[in-house]
Design an enzyme around this catalytic site. Sequence first.
Site, PDB file in Angstrom:
ATOM      1  N   GLN A 157       0.817  -1.216   0.000  1.00  0.00           N
ATOM      2  CA  GLN A 157       0.000   0.000   0.000  1.00  0.00           C
ATOM      3  C   GLN A 157       0.849   1.263   0.000  1.00  0.00           C
ATOM      4  OE1 GLN A 157      -1.617  -0.960   4.057  1.00  0.00           O
ATOM      5  NE2 GLN A 157      -1.324   1.243   4.419  1.00  0.00           N
ATOM      6  N   CYS A 171      -5.085   0.754   3.810  1.00  0.00           N
ATOM      7  CA  CYS A 171      -5.125  -0.657   4.191  1.00  0.00           C
ATOM      8  C   CYS A 171      -6.508  -1.267   4.002  1.00  0.00           C
ATOM      9  CB  CYS A 171      -4.658  -0.830   5.632  1.00  0.00           C
ATOM     10  SG  CYS A 171      -5.684   0.044   6.856  1.00  0.00           S
ATOM     11  N   HIS A 307      -5.986  -1.061  11.651  1.00  0.00           N
ATOM     12  CA  HIS A 307      -5.378  -1.580  10.429  1.00  0.00           C
ATOM     13  C   HIS A 307      -6.233  -2.697   9.857  1.00  0.00           C
ATOM     14  CE1 HIS A 307      -2.241  -2.234   7.550  1.00  0.00           C
ATOM     15  NE2 HIS A 307      -1.853  -3.394   8.039  1.00  0.00           N
ATOM     16  N   ASN A 327      -0.706  -9.180   4.985  1.00  0.00           N
ATOM     17  CA  ASN A 327      -0.599  -7.744   5.180  1.00  0.00           C
ATOM     18  C   ASN A 327      -0.432  -7.054   3.827  1.00  0.00           C
ATOM     19  OD1 ASN A 327      -0.443  -5.310   6.506  1.00  0.00           O
ATOM     20  ND2 ASN A 327       1.316  -5.847   7.766  1.00  0.00           N
TER      21      ASN A 327
END
Length: 365
Positions: A157, A171, A307, A327
């Site tokens: 990202q 995110c 997140h 992630n």
Amino acid sequence: MALTSLPKLVSLACFILLSSSSTWMASSARDFSIVGYSPDDLTSIDNLVILFESWLDRHGKKYESIEEKLRRFEIFKDNLKHVDERNRALTNYWLGLNEFADMAHDEFKQRFLGLRVDDRLPRGNELRREFEQRDFESLPKSVDWRKKGAVTRVKNQGSCGDSRRANAGSCWAFSTVAAVEGINQIVTGNLTELSEQELIDCDTAYNSGCNGGLMDYAFTYIVSSGGLHKEEDYPYLMEEGTCEESRAMSEAVTISGYHDVPANDEKSLLKALANQPVSVAIEASGRDFQFYSGGVFDGHCGTELDHGVAAVGYGTSRGVDYVVVKNSWGPKWGEKGYIRMKRNTGKPAGICGINKMASFPTKIK
């Protein structure tokens, strides 16, 4: 002006002045705990400079001025201390000097988080009747959607938009897209990379682009807009752009709806995860998260969700149960972009609040 172009004596003098607080580096070699480095790397200013320079080369880091480089070295030094001290105390996971090692922790949080939780669109669609049935004995002992072909490459990202704003980040879009990519592959057999940028540009009724958002809102947008375009047709820019929903007139991947997993119920999360990748929210603002390098994370963190990530499996390692989380900080972070987070902690919210706000898209063939 490159630091390496300075005469060695002047260069060393600068770093010695900056290193007056580095008496901690005199610890014995047997206490050494930086993964991938020899004991001598932490015992002299000379070697510390070399370590910093090699880290710069490895990650392709360059700075605009010698002053900025010296400032980043000071931050690097402090992060090195944290990684070293924590690794001496940890047993189930470890930290490393990743590409974020020249970033102060507050700076890191501002750039790479971005979940925004509020009550403008109440969470609904909870599958309570289905998920509160305690028929979990039939669940597989482990699941890995990466091995089943339902997970695309780890994306990055980056620092989306104005990183000076608190909780600036995209995110939420990456978490949403990972879950949609997963259910699309499961239903159609096609693993297709989808566009986070389209969500950032177009999903503006409740979400805020590079300044944060929530996955449930994004699922709602995808249903109402008729789907998401492919990544290649609507590539990520790391900034907010103009909405182009019909870009290239390419085919869009659709979903039929979404459901929320009952909050604070780990067994329900596992049941959902046994069927598909799931969007989850966590608190990732702890300093260990910045430097996580491997193992089953069981560190200290709260449940203030900040997140968005995607759970893509679960399993057990050396008697420790975990959830596999994808992630969006690139493949150099963690275990090639993933983190294994401990489950069965005895706390309803789970580690870092992972059980608090999970959701997944649905798709009819």
